[in-house]
Enzyme design. Sequence first.
Site, PDB file in Angstrom:
ATOM      1  N   HIS A 194      57.133  77.866  -3.907  1.00 10.88           N
ATOM      2  CA  HIS A 194      56.146  77.763  -4.993  1.00 10.88           C
ATOM      3  C   HIS A 194      54.890  78.583  -4.761  1.00 10.88           C
ATOM      4  O   HIS A 194      53.873  78.332  -5.414  1.00 10.88           O
ATOM      5  CB  HIS A 194      55.721  76.312  -5.202  1.00 10.88           C
TER       6      HIS A 194
ATOM      7  N   LYS B 168      42.805  73.748 -14.130  1.00 11.71           N
ATOM      8  CA  LYS B 168      43.760  73.975 -13.030  1.00 11.71           C
ATOM      9  C   LYS B 168      43.002  73.713 -11.742  1.00 11.71           C
ATOM     10  O   LYS B 168      41.774  73.601 -11.757  1.00 11.71           O
ATOM     11  CB  LYS B 168      44.292  75.406 -13.048  1.00 11.71           C
ATOM     12  N   ARG B 169      43.712  73.623 -10.621  1.00 13.79           N
ATOM     13  CA  ARG B 169      43.005  73.459  -9.351  1.00 13.79           C
ATOM     14  C   ARG B 169      42.016  74.607  -9.149  1.00 13.79           C
ATOM     15  O   ARG B 169      42.235  75.717  -9.647  1.00 13.79           O
ATOM     16  CB  ARG B 169      44.004  73.415  -8.190  1.00 13.79           C
TER      17      ARG B 169
ATOM     18  N   LYS C  31      42.834  81.863  -8.389  1.00 12.85           N
ATOM     19  CA  LYS C  31      42.946  81.583  -9.827  1.00 12.85           C
ATOM     20  C   LYS C  31      41.752  82.167 -10.596  1.00 12.85           C
ATOM     21  O   LYS C  31      41.796  82.305 -11.808  1.00 12.85           O
ATOM     22  CB  LYS C  31      43.045  80.078 -10.066  1.00 12.85           C
TER      23      LYS C  31
ATOM     24  N   THR D 156      52.082  76.439 -14.951  1.00  9.66           N
ATOM     25  CA  THR D 156      52.798  75.636 -15.949  1.00  9.66           C
ATOM     26  C   THR D 156      51.837  75.205 -17.048  1.00  9.66           C
ATOM     27  O   THR D 156      52.264  74.955 -18.180  1.00  9.66           O
ATOM     28  CB  THR D 156      53.464  74.401 -15.306  1.00  9.66           C
TER      29      THR D 156
ATOM     30  N   LYS E  35      52.133  74.914 -21.327  1.00  6.61           N
ATOM     31  CA  LYS E  35      51.706  73.763 -22.133  1.00  6.61           C
ATOM     32  C   LYS E  35      50.758  74.228 -23.239  1.00  6.61           C
ATOM     33  O   LYS E  35      50.855  73.770 -24.391  1.00  6.61           O
ATOM     34  CB  LYS E  35      51.022  72.716 -21.245  1.00  6.61           C
TER      35      LYS E  35
END
Length: 833
Positions: A377, A568-569, A574, A678, A682
């Site tokens: 992952h 998100k985290r 990111k 993910t 969504k």
Amino acid sequence: MPDQISPVSSKPSHALALAPVPTPPSTVDGFVKQFLENLNLERGVTLSTASPNDRYIALATTVRDFLVARWLEDIRRQKEAQAKGVCYLSAEYLLGRQLDNNLLATRLTDIATEALAACGIDIDELRALEVEPGLGNGGLGRLAACFIDSLATMSVPSIGYGIRYEYGIFRQTFVDGQQVEQPDAWLTLGSPWEFAHPEAAQTISFGGYTETFDEGGVTRSRWVPGWNVQAVPYNYMVSGYHNGRVNTLRLWRAVATDAFDLRIFNSGDYEKAVRAQTYAENISKVLYPEDSTPQGKELRLQQQYFFVAASIRDFLDHMLTPGFDLSKLPDRVIFQLNDTHPVIAVPEFMRVLVDEEHMEWDAAWEITQQCFAYTCHTLLPEALEVWSVELLGRLLPRHLEIIYRINDEFLAAVRERFGDDEMRIRNMSIIAESPERSVRMAYLATVAGAKVNGVAELHSQLLREKVLPDFDEFYPGKFTNVTNGVTPRRFLRLANPGLAGLITDALGAGWTVDLERLRGLESFAEDPEFRARFAEVKAANKRVLSDVLRARDGFEVSDGHMLDVMVKRLHEYKRQMLKVLHIVTSYERIVSGRVRAEDVQGRAFIFGAKAAPGYVMAKRIIHLINAVGEVVNNDPRVEGRLQVLFPPNYNVTLAERVIPAADLSEQISLAGKEASGTGNMKFALNGALTIGTDDGANVEIRELVGDDNFFLFGMTEPEVEELWTRGYKPAEFYQQDEDLRRAIDLIASGAFSNGDRTVFEPIVSNLLYDDRFMVLADYASYIRAQDRVDAAYADQDAWTKAAILNIARCGFFSSDRSIRDYIDRIWHTPPML
Ligand code: 26V
């Protein structure tokens, strides 16, 4: 022989105990009766004396009662069929609330609502009382939850195994804009969705030493452990959607063994005995919040071994008939390893086959290689787990021996194929020699697994080409891709009832289990009336979110603003910082007078993000977001055109509110770093447009929705590589871009820290001198893309059309499709119809 106990209150007679479990009647009256009985029998209260929590538990128990009969039947059928099944091994399951999902799956929503109303209770008030089980960190844990939902809905023989953490992911609070973690005591008010089975506890061993002994002239090894804990199973029902199926999620809790206590008690040291008990029970005490660097924490390895050892034993003891020929195991089971966390299952399985079942090594290894598959992952090298040989040898001495033997035989095979290429041998060895001797769990999983998969096309490609190229060459055909997916039940039907209703009106009801049918919406995108209805749904979802944020955090979301969301985290890769720079630029353009506030498209920037407690830079970025919000939200020159909202404690429950309300989805990681994502799926499925880099599953989203319906920006992965090897010099970007210079200077000036230039200085220097994630390199392209977003948003009708096309073209991202891919490419476990 069925041995179920009736869920209804009447005491079962012997005959009744043998009969199938009756399902309570699915009528309002039946529901009321069962609910009132549960108040009495489960809570020991009456309707008039019941507390809100009593009512919630009685409601949950009533829904549970409807599921139990089917569940017991499914367990029986799965055993009886002796079909091949999936054991999904995951250290995390980020389940979200259970009540609504179970009501939906069993078609009880309306009945329960009416029944409670008949008792004078508003079901929404009880819904709000459920504390979500937050037994995961982020995407990986939520993916596991989506997968078990799909497995149940698709009737795949399967079971999920994991850990019943007493404390899940921490509850995030902000104090002066800074993250403060609180323990997540999710079990305090009781957990109506679980069944504990202390009587079925297993003993799990640790420590000690190994010894060799002679068995009929053959020298064998055995493990003499030093200490034990008990693994107590807690069963959770995983209800399939409208198919009457109920699967099992089995989570293990660590409890001290009697023997363990007694030994020390007998030595007369009471205090030491209690301490020892605490030590044992610590194993399932708390979920590790994923960190900036995975630490070689002994407790974490204990957790990993604890749950996989219990799960393997559980499978062998309960899913096989006595006397089962173990050489046939590959026909019966595939253990899917959710990242490296459960990989210690590989040597454990070998130990069980060889030491306990007396199988020959070669035969056992043959079987093992067919019974495991590994999902990776991540691509970040620092996120790949390694365990020091010292620790592994101390905690699991026999397993270390087994790993060494696996490695010896593997390297011998590599030598045979490639000759004495020492460089290659060193690179491929499961044992790393420096900086300290340690076991590379991803390599072990790759050697043992029948298949290795990445989680999006780009990720799988980079995994083969960049992370494990030698293995790809050595094992042709072993590597594959399964692009992630999300469950349409939770993230469309439940989270967005308005949109779900609209889709059903347009396409009929089948889309919830066949998401490709959303394609049918393409033609509706051309229909002005449909677009108007879609816009109404979006507006209503925004009002719902606005109400939630007002009640939860006291925020006021301005009407008519675009909702620009990044949830998100918090991780540097990111690039929440890129988002911050965009906000600061928009703000600076106004306050410097270069842009008039009234000409600015109103936007509410919504963040949700937890930082690992030990990840200092991530916590600084959270502080900065809050600080920027404080200034921007209160500066009258902005005239309310820009709002920064950062509700604390983003979790599944909040996601279900935020995502349906979003206009714009921020997926802005540096290309090549986000394995899949993910959340991106969504958002697209709920009709938000994506602004994103060519990374992870964004690539596939863009291919499907088309360039016109996606705001692409930034370097591609090869461009990233090229710039990095050429030498990334952030200061050059800073010098050359006036907007960027002004934004960075404003942060550095202390404008967001009451004039204190030191507070955010580490962030500024990181961006300018030391940023692996190249925020400044993508800044200009990002700002241009945001300007395109503003222009596009000005034409609301065109925006709505693009949003509908996003939904229509993203059916591929159902987790049902992911599970079908796992079945076809990896598991070969047909559904049990
Ligand atoms: C990431 C990092 C990054 C910084 C260094 C330490 C560290 C440790 C762990 C991780 C996360 C690794 C596992 C994970 O959660 N991966 C996520 O899995 C999702 C489901 O496949 C996927 O959508 C996300 O892109 C991926 O980050």
